[in-house]
Design an enzyme around this catalytic site. Sequence first.
Site, mmCIF file in Angstrom:
data_model
loop_
_atom_site.group_PDB
_atom_site.id
_atom_site.type_symbol
_atom_site.label_atom_id
_atom_site.label_comp_id
_atom_site.label_asym_id
_atom_site.label_seq_id
_atom_site.Cartn_x
_atom_site.Cartn_y
_atom_site.Cartn_z
ATOM 1 N N LYS A 94 0.872 -1.176 0.000
ATOM 2 C CA LYS A 94 0.000 0.000 0.000
ATOM 3 C C LYS A 94 0.904 1.220 0.000
ATOM 4 C CE LYS A 94 -3.716 -2.351 2.337
ATOM 5 N NZ LYS A 94 -4.597 -2.460 3.479
ATOM 6 N N LYS A 149 7.806 1.370 3.649
ATOM 7 C CA LYS A 149 7.657 2.291 4.777
ATOM 8 C C LYS A 149 6.273 2.241 5.407
ATOM 9 C CE LYS A 149 11.503 5.099 3.643
ATOM 10 N NZ LYS A 149 12.177 6.321 3.951
ATOM 11 N N THR A 164 5.062 14.787 10.760
ATOM 12 C CA THR A 164 6.365 14.401 10.229
ATOM 13 C C THR A 164 6.758 15.343 9.110
ATOM 14 O OG1 THR A 164 7.727 12.511 9.580
ATOM 15 C CG2 THR A 164 5.610 12.765 8.445
ATOM 16 N N SER A 215 9.673 14.369 2.085
ATOM 17 C CA SER A 215 9.356 14.748 0.712
ATOM 18 C C SER A 215 8.967 13.542 -0.123
ATOM 19 C CB SER A 215 10.560 15.444 0.074
ATOM 20 O OG SER A 215 11.663 14.550 0.051
ATOM 21 N N ASN A 224 8.195 8.931 0.345
ATOM 22 C CA ASN A 224 7.514 7.728 0.799
ATOM 23 C C ASN A 224 7.140 7.766 2.280
ATOM 24 O OD1 ASN A 224 7.719 6.684 -1.763
ATOM 25 N ND2 ASN A 224 9.485 5.404 -1.311
ATOM 26 N N GLN A 239 3.974 9.790 2.652
ATOM 27 C CA GLN A 239 2.826 9.041 2.148
ATOM 28 C C GLN A 239 2.437 7.924 3.109
ATOM 29 O OE1 GLN A 239 4.358 7.928 -1.709
ATOM 30 N NE2 GLN A 239 3.306 9.624 -2.698
#
Length: 142
Positions: free
Chosen positions: A45, A50, A72, A75, A77, A80
Amino acid sequence: MTKNDLIDCHDRIKPFIHNTPVLTSNYVNEITGAEVYFKCENFQKMGAFKMRGAANAILKLSDEQKNNGVVTHSSGNHAQAISLAAKKIGIKAYIVMPSNAPEIKKITDHERYIFYNNLVLSNTRIANLFNFPAITMPIKKN
């Protein structure tokens, strides 16, 4: 980390992640002279491993911390993963991204509170500004 810690972590995050395949390639094995296994976390997903760490970190927070949300700076992963994990777990996420982050990395489908800035700040500094727990994936050096 013990074997039981790993099993507990897996059980905790299982509802929030995909069971990604492990694949091999005869060609790669041939040219390397070894058996090479690829853990295909690109099928995870949000497209990266991560998600596992983000879900685990958020799930381990106290109820009080979860009620406050998480913050957090990333820039890519990590941003996301934190955003999606927070959404799936049902808590607020504040994501600080550099204003020059690649468009493909900018959070769209599960965004909560996104701040774009030109500053480079540590997760701890940002967490202190928002009074939230910092979600940081530590790097262990051998």
